[in-house]
Write a protein that holds these residues in place. Structure first.
Motif, PDB file in Angstrom:
ATOM      1  N   ASP A  13       0.910  -1.159  -0.093  1.00  0.00           N
ATOM      2  CA  ASP A  13      -0.036  -0.195   0.218  1.00  0.00           C
ATOM      3  C   ASP A  13       0.821   1.327   0.253  1.00  0.00           C
ATOM      4  OD1 ASP A  13      -1.467   2.130   0.741  1.00  0.00           O
ATOM      5  OD2 ASP A  13      -2.830   1.134   2.192  1.00  0.00           O
ATOM      6  N   PHE A  14       1.061   1.829  -1.070  1.00  0.00           N
ATOM      7  CA  PHE A  14       2.194   3.125  -1.247  1.00  0.00           C
ATOM      8  C   PHE A  14       1.694   4.156  -0.561  1.00  0.00           C
ATOM      9  CE2 PHE A  14       3.713   6.725  -3.099  1.00  0.00           C
ATOM     10  CZ  PHE A  14       5.255   6.533  -3.033  1.00  0.00           C
ATOM     11  N   THR A  15       0.460   4.556  -0.301  1.00  0.00           N
ATOM     12  CA  THR A  15       0.087   5.681   0.491  1.00  0.00           C
ATOM     13  C   THR A  15       0.576   5.621   1.881  1.00  0.00           C
ATOM     14  OG1 THR A  15      -1.715   6.053  -1.090  1.00  0.00           O
ATOM     15  CG2 THR A  15      -1.827   7.199   1.006  1.00  0.00           C
ATOM     16  N   ARG A  16       0.137   4.340   2.399  1.00  0.00           N
ATOM     17  CA  ARG A  16       0.404   3.958   4.002  1.00  0.00           C
ATOM     18  C   ARG A  16       2.022   3.778   4.103  1.00  0.00           C
ATOM     19  NH1 ARG A  16      -0.274  -1.555   6.587  1.00  0.00           N
ATOM     20  NH2 ARG A  16       0.205  -1.112   8.638  1.00  0.00           N
ATOM     21  N   GLY A  17       2.775   3.217   2.854  1.00  0.00           N
ATOM     22  CA  GLY A  17       3.951   2.958   3.061  1.00  0.00           C
ATOM     23  C   GLY A  17       4.753   4.356   3.077  1.00  0.00           C
ATOM     24  N   SER A  18       4.381   5.202   2.234  1.00  0.00           N
ATOM     25  CA  SER A  18       5.031   6.308   2.037  1.00  0.00           C
ATOM     26  C   SER A  18       4.684   7.267   3.337  1.00  0.00           C
ATOM     27  CB  SER A  18       4.517   7.256   0.768  1.00  0.00           C
ATOM     28  OG  SER A  18       5.116   8.430   0.919  1.00  0.00           O
ATOM     29  N   ASN A  19       3.716   7.181   3.969  1.00  0.00           N
ATOM     30  CA  ASN A  19       3.452   7.785   5.266  1.00  0.00           C
ATOM     31  C   ASN A  19       4.268   7.343   6.215  1.00  0.00           C
ATOM     32  OD1 ASN A  19       1.649   9.843   4.002  1.00  0.00           O
ATOM     33  ND2 ASN A  19       0.108   8.481   4.498  1.00  0.00           N
ATOM     34  N   TRP A  20       4.389   5.918   6.369  1.00  0.00           N
ATOM     35  CA  TRP A  20       5.055   5.379   7.514  1.00  0.00           C
ATOM     36  C   TRP A  20       6.453   5.848   7.264  1.00  0.00           C
ATOM     37  CZ3 TRP A  20       9.155   2.056   8.415  1.00  0.00           C
ATOM     38  CH2 TRP A  20       9.017   1.241   9.925  1.00  0.00           C
ATOM     39  N   TYR A  21       7.198   5.551   5.942  1.00  0.00           N
ATOM     40  CA  TYR A  21       8.605   6.000   5.923  1.00  0.00           C
ATOM     41  C   TYR A  21       8.785   7.572   6.298  1.00  0.00           C
ATOM     42  CZ  TYR A  21      10.248   1.525   4.823  1.00  0.00           C
ATOM     43  OH  TYR A  21      10.663   0.103   5.077  1.00  0.00           O
ATOM     44  N   GLN A  22       7.813   8.389   5.691  1.00  0.00           N
ATOM     45  CA  GLN A  22       8.212   9.825   6.267  1.00  0.00           C
ATOM     46  C   GLN A  22       8.145   9.920   7.876  1.00  0.00           C
ATOM     47  OE1 GLN A  22       5.596  12.868   4.401  1.00  0.00           O
ATOM     48  NE2 GLN A  22       5.023  11.202   2.712  1.00  0.00           N
ATOM     49  N   THR A  23       7.410   9.023   8.446  1.00  0.00           N
ATOM     50  CA  THR A  23       7.415   9.255   9.929  1.00  0.00           C
ATOM     51  C   THR A  23       8.888   8.756  10.622  1.00  0.00           C
ATOM     52  OG1 THR A  23       4.928   9.178  10.034  1.00  0.00           O
ATOM     53  CG2 THR A  23       6.190   8.499  12.155  1.00  0.00           C
ATOM     54  N   PHE A  24       9.043   7.445   9.902  1.00  0.00           N
ATOM     55  CA  PHE A  24      10.153   6.799  10.361  1.00  0.00           C
ATOM     56  C   PHE A  24      11.597   7.853  10.061  1.00  0.00           C
ATOM     57  CE2 PHE A  24      13.607   3.869   8.711  1.00  0.00           C
ATOM     58  CZ  PHE A  24      14.214   3.592   9.891  1.00  0.00           C
ATOM     59  N   LEU A  25      11.513   8.366   9.007  1.00  0.00           N
ATOM     60  CA  LEU A  25      12.899   9.320   8.681  1.00  0.00           C
ATOM     61  C   LEU A  25      12.463  10.683   9.079  1.00  0.00           C
ATOM     62  CD1 LEU A  25      13.142   7.824   5.125  1.00  0.00           C
ATOM     63  CD2 LEU A  25      14.661   7.330   6.988  1.00  0.00           C
ATOM     64  N   ASN A  26      11.305  10.940   9.567  1.00  0.00           N
ATOM     65  CA  ASN A  26      11.089  12.407  10.166  1.00  0.00           C
ATOM     66  C   ASN A  26      11.188  13.531   9.184  1.00  0.00           C
ATOM     67  OD1 ASN A  26      10.278  13.473  12.428  1.00  0.00           O
ATOM     68  ND2 ASN A  26      12.097  13.814  13.463  1.00  0.00           N
ATOM     69  N   ARG A  27      10.799  13.268   7.979  1.00  0.00           N
ATOM     70  CA  ARG A  27      10.753  14.301   6.982  1.00  0.00           C
ATOM     71  C   ARG A  27       9.901  13.775   5.667  1.00  0.00           C
ATOM     72  NH1 ARG A  27      15.352  14.242   3.305  1.00  0.00           N
ATOM     73  NH2 ARG A  27      16.842  12.558   3.943  1.00  0.00           N
ATOM     74  N   THR A  28       9.733  14.639   4.758  1.00  0.00           N
ATOM     75  CA  THR A  28       8.897  14.219   3.556  1.00  0.00           C
ATOM     76  C   THR A  28      10.002  13.716   2.401  1.00  0.00           C
ATOM     77  OG1 THR A  28       9.011  16.429   2.667  1.00  0.00           O
ATOM     78  CG2 THR A  28       7.049  16.001   3.766  1.00  0.00           C
ATOM     79  N   PRO A  29       9.427  13.150   1.615  1.00  0.00           N
ATOM     80  CA  PRO A  29      10.662  12.640   0.372  1.00  0.00           C
ATOM     81  C   PRO A  29      11.140  13.774  -0.301  1.00  0.00           C
ATOM     82  CG  PRO A  29       8.297  11.518   0.005  1.00  0.00           C
ATOM     83  CD  PRO A  29       8.320  12.535   1.263  1.00  0.00           C
ATOM     84  N   LEU A  76      10.214   5.654  17.716  1.00  0.00           N
ATOM     85  CA  LEU A  76       9.705   4.708  16.492  1.00  0.00           C
ATOM     86  C   LEU A  76       8.454   3.808  17.586  1.00  0.00           C
ATOM     87  CD1 LEU A  76      12.591   3.759  14.750  1.00  0.00           C
ATOM     88  CD2 LEU A  76      10.718   5.507  14.051  1.00  0.00           C
ATOM     89  N   VAL A  77       8.757   3.328  18.348  1.00  0.00           N
ATOM     90  CA  VAL A  77       7.685   2.602  19.156  1.00  0.00           C
ATOM     91  C   VAL A  77       6.579   2.987  19.564  1.00  0.00           C
ATOM     92  CG1 VAL A  77       7.425   1.090  21.703  1.00  0.00           C
ATOM     93  CG2 VAL A  77       9.642   0.856  20.387  1.00  0.00           C
ATOM     94  N   ARG A  78       6.510   4.499  19.798  1.00  0.00           N
ATOM     95  CA  ARG A  78       5.663   5.415  20.245  1.00  0.00           C
ATOM     96  C   ARG A  78       4.805   5.794  18.943  1.00  0.00           C
ATOM     97  NH1 ARG A  78       8.216   9.159  21.924  1.00  0.00           N
ATOM     98  NH2 ARG A  78       7.637  10.824  20.346  1.00  0.00           N
ATOM     99  N   ILE A  79       5.175   6.354  18.012  1.00  0.00           N
ATOM    100  CA  ILE A  79       4.637   6.851  16.811  1.00  0.00           C
ATOM    101  C   ILE A  79       4.281   5.754  15.932  1.00  0.00           C
ATOM    102  CG2 ILE A  79       5.394   9.133  17.290  1.00  0.00           C
ATOM    103  CD1 ILE A  79       7.215   9.109  15.305  1.00  0.00           C
TER     104      ILE A  79
END
Length: 134
Positions: A13-29, A76-79
Motif C-alpha cells: 500500500d504505497f500511500t500507507r508505506g510512504s506515510n510510514w517512511y515519512q514518519t520513520f525518517l522524520n521528513r517528506t521525500p 519509533l515504538v511510540r509513533i
C-alpha cells in the motif's frame, strides 16, 4: 568509479508505506518521480527508495546511523507502534545496533557509534557542510 547508491524497499500500500517512511525518517521525500515511488536522500549520494509492489522476503536489514539509538527506538515504538526491539552491543564492535521490520516485513535497523568522538568524525567526513553537530 562508484559515487552513489540506492536501496529499495517495496510496500503493498504505497500511500500507507510512504506515510510510514515519512514518519520513520522524520521528513517528506526528496523526490517523487511518479505514482507509487518516493525517494529520500539519507546522506549525500545514498538514497532510500519506497516503491509500490511485493516486498522482498529475507532482505536487509537496512541500518541507519543515529546519535541516540535508545531515544530513536522509543520514538519509533511510540509513533509507528513497532515492537520494542533489542539493542545489541559487543565489545569488539564500535556500534550498538538493533533490528525491526516495517509493516510489510522489510527489515530495518538503527546503529549508534559508542565512541562519540568517532561519531563526530564520521559525521564531519560525510556531511561537512550541513553538519549540525560541529
Amino acid at each position: 568509479m562508484i559515487f552513489e547508491m540506492t536501496v529499495q524497499v517495496r510496500v503493498h500500500d504505497f500511500t500507507r508505506g510512504s506515510n510510514w517512511y515519512q514518519t520513520f525518517l522524520n521528513r517528506t521525500p526528496d523526490f517523487i518521480p511518479h505514482d507509487g515511488f518516493a525517494e529520500w536522500e539519507i546522506i549525500p549520494g545514498c538514497w532510500l527508495q519506497v516503491a509500490e509492489g511485493t516486498p522482498s522476503e529475507k532482505s536487509g536489514p537496512i541500518r541507519i546511523g543515529v546519535s541516540d539509538i535508545e531515544g530513536e527506538r522509543e520514538r519509533l515504538v511510540r509513533i509507528l507502534e513497532i515492537d520494542k526491539f533489542k539493542i545489541h552491543q559487543r565489545e569488539e564492535v564500535p556500534v550498538k545496533w538493533g533490528t525491526f521490520s516495517d509493516p510489510w516485513g522489510n527489515l530495518l535497523g538503527l546503529f549508534e557509534y559508542i565512541d562519540k568522538k568517532e561519531e563526530k568524525q564520521r559525521i564531519n567526513a560525510l556531511l561537512p557542510t550541513s553538519n549540525p553537530h560541529k
